[in-house]
Design a protein around this motif. Sequence first.
Motif, PDB file in Angstrom:
ATOM      1  N   TYR A 149      35.489   8.192  73.148  1.00 34.31           N
ATOM      2  CA  TYR A 149      35.508   7.547  74.453  1.00 34.31           C
ATOM      3  C   TYR A 149      36.966   7.315  74.838  1.00 34.31           C
ATOM      4  O   TYR A 149      37.831   7.211  73.971  1.00 34.31           O
ATOM      5  CB  TYR A 149      34.769   6.192  74.411  1.00 34.31           C
ATOM      6  CG  TYR A 149      33.294   6.331  74.166  1.00 34.31           C
ATOM      7  CD1 TYR A 149      32.420   6.561  75.219  1.00 34.31           C
ATOM      8  CD2 TYR A 149      32.769   6.247  72.882  1.00 34.31           C
ATOM      9  CE1 TYR A 149      31.063   6.696  75.001  1.00 34.31           C
ATOM     10  CE2 TYR A 149      31.409   6.380  72.656  1.00 34.31           C
ATOM     11  CZ  TYR A 149      30.562   6.609  73.719  1.00 34.31           C
ATOM     12  OH  TYR A 149      29.221   6.743  73.509  1.00 34.31           O
ATOM     13  N   ILE A 178      38.553   1.987  77.683  1.00 40.62           N
ATOM     14  CA  ILE A 178      37.358   1.155  77.576  1.00 40.62           C
ATOM     15  C   ILE A 178      37.400   0.266  76.334  1.00 40.62           C
ATOM     16  O   ILE A 178      36.457  -0.468  76.063  1.00 40.62           O
ATOM     17  CB  ILE A 178      36.046   1.959  77.630  1.00 40.62           C
ATOM     18  CG1 ILE A 178      35.803   2.725  76.340  1.00 40.62           C
ATOM     19  CG2 ILE A 178      35.988   2.857  78.836  1.00 40.62           C
ATOM     20  CD1 ILE A 178      34.347   3.109  76.141  1.00 40.62           C
ATOM     21  N   SER A 214      35.020  -2.062  72.023  1.00 42.10           N
ATOM     22  CA  SER A 214      34.593  -1.541  73.315  1.00 42.10           C
ATOM     23  C   SER A 214      34.414  -2.661  74.333  1.00 42.10           C
ATOM     24  O   SER A 214      33.910  -3.731  74.017  1.00 42.10           O
ATOM     25  CB  SER A 214      33.272  -0.788  73.154  1.00 42.10           C
ATOM     26  OG  SER A 214      32.706  -0.496  74.409  1.00 42.10           O
ATOM     27  N   ARG A 215      34.805  -2.373  75.569  1.00 44.03           N
ATOM     28  CA  ARG A 215      34.538  -3.276  76.696  1.00 44.03           C
ATOM     29  C   ARG A 215      33.266  -2.850  77.432  1.00 44.03           C
ATOM     30  O   ARG A 215      32.806  -3.558  78.315  1.00 44.03           O
ATOM     31  CB  ARG A 215      35.691  -3.218  77.706  1.00 44.03           C
ATOM     32  CG  ARG A 215      37.001  -3.673  77.192  1.00 44.03           C
ATOM     33  CD  ARG A 215      38.045  -3.463  78.277  1.00 44.03           C
ATOM     34  NE  ARG A 215      39.361  -3.397  77.692  1.00 44.03           N
ATOM     35  CZ  ARG A 215      40.412  -4.002  78.188  1.00 44.03           C
ATOM     36  NH1 ARG A 215      40.326  -4.686  79.297  1.00 44.03           N
ATOM     37  NH2 ARG A 215      41.570  -3.915  77.593  1.00 44.03           N
ATOM     38  N   HIS A 216      32.766  -1.675  77.107  1.00 43.64           N
ATOM     39  CA  HIS A 216      31.597  -1.128  77.787  1.00 43.64           C
ATOM     40  C   HIS A 216      30.332  -1.789  77.233  1.00 43.64           C
ATOM     41  O   HIS A 216      30.006  -1.649  76.053  1.00 43.64           O
ATOM     42  CB  HIS A 216      31.547   0.388  77.584  1.00 43.64           C
ATOM     43  CG  HIS A 216      30.571   1.079  78.468  1.00 43.64           C
ATOM     44  ND1 HIS A 216      29.233   1.117  78.184  1.00 43.64           N
ATOM     45  CD2 HIS A 216      30.748   1.745  79.623  1.00 43.64           C
ATOM     46  CE1 HIS A 216      28.611   1.804  79.130  1.00 43.64           C
ATOM     47  NE2 HIS A 216      29.506   2.189  80.025  1.00 43.64           N
ATOM     48  N   THR A 217      29.625  -2.506  78.079  1.00 45.40           N
ATOM     49  CA  THR A 217      28.487  -3.321  77.648  1.00 45.40           C
ATOM     50  C   THR A 217      27.425  -2.503  76.924  1.00 45.40           C
ATOM     51  O   THR A 217      26.942  -2.914  75.867  1.00 45.40           O
ATOM     52  CB  THR A 217      27.865  -4.039  78.867  1.00 45.40           C
ATOM     53  OG1 THR A 217      28.897  -4.771  79.523  1.00 45.40           O
ATOM     54  CG2 THR A 217      26.769  -4.988  78.433  1.00 45.40           C
ATOM     55  N   LYS A 218      27.040  -1.353  77.460  1.00 47.09           N
ATOM     56  CA  LYS A 218      25.979  -0.566  76.829  1.00 47.09           C
ATOM     57  C   LYS A 218      26.393  -0.059  75.456  1.00 47.09           C
ATOM     58  O   LYS A 218      25.599  -0.082  74.514  1.00 47.09           O
ATOM     59  CB  LYS A 218      25.564   0.604  77.733  1.00 47.09           C
ATOM     60  CG  LYS A 218      24.758   0.170  78.935  1.00 47.09           C
ATOM     61  CD  LYS A 218      24.296   1.361  79.739  1.00 47.09           C
ATOM     62  CE  LYS A 218      23.503   0.919  80.951  1.00 47.09           C
ATOM     63  NZ  LYS A 218      23.040   2.047  81.748  1.00 47.09           N
ATOM     64  N   ASN A 255      27.440   7.660  77.015  1.00 47.73           N
ATOM     65  CA  ASN A 255      27.297   7.395  78.461  1.00 47.73           C
ATOM     66  C   ASN A 255      28.329   8.183  79.210  1.00 47.73           C
ATOM     67  O   ASN A 255      29.389   8.408  78.807  1.00 47.73           O
ATOM     68  CB  ASN A 255      27.474   5.914  78.763  1.00 47.73           C
ATOM     69  CG  ASN A 255      26.211   5.158  78.405  1.00 47.73           C
ATOM     70  OD1 ASN A 255      25.169   5.757  78.178  1.00 47.73           O
ATOM     71  ND2 ASN A 255      26.309   3.856  78.334  1.00 47.73           N
TER      72      ASN A 255
END
Length: 187
Positions: free
Chosen positions: A35, A39, A53-57, A187
Motif C-alpha cells: 500500500y 496511508i 495503517s490509517r485506512h479504517t478497512k 482495497n
Amino acid sequence: ASSGTSEGKEIRLIESTCEFIEAAVHTILCIRGVYPRVIFKAMQKFNAPVRMSRHTKLTDYISDVVEGLYQTMKKGIVHKVELLILKQVGKSQTLAENNIFEIGPEIAQSKFSESIHADFRAFLIRLLSMDMVRPRQKGSDLTFTLRMFTSALNDSADQNWIAVGPQVDPWDGPRSEQQKDTKRHKN
C-alpha cells in the motif's frame, strides 16, 4: 486472572505476541509497498518505530485477523502465521514474498517475561532497516494474505479463518495439520 498468576502471565505473553504480529504486519505492508506509504503513520510499539495503517478497512481487517489469532493461540494449537505478499501476473498471482512468524503451540503454557519485549523491539527495528537493504515490490498489482497453521481444526475457531486442507511442512515433515487461510484483502 490477574497478571501475577500463572494463567495471567500466559495470557499476557499471547497478548504481547499478537500485538507484535499486528505491528509487524502493518509495517511490512508499508515498507514492502503493498500500500502507499501515505496511508501509514509513524508510531511506536515496544519502544520501536513501526508503521500503522490509517485506512479504517485495512486496520479493521488486520485487527479482526489478529483477534482470531489470539483466540486460537489461547487454545495452544497455533504453529505459525504467514504473511504472503502476492503479485498479479496476468490472470494469476505469484508469491513475491513470504514472512513467517513461528509461534508453536507451547505458547499457551509459556510464561510472560519482560525480556520478550526487548526481542520484539529488536525485530521491529531490524524490520524497518530492511527497507533500506531490499528493493521494494511496490505496485498496484500487489496484495497480501495471512495464513495461520494449526495442529487441529476446531469448530469453535474464529469464523474469519477458512480451512484449506492438510498441510505438509517441509521443515517438520508430514503432520495432520490443518491450514487456515484468510480471504485476500486489497482495497
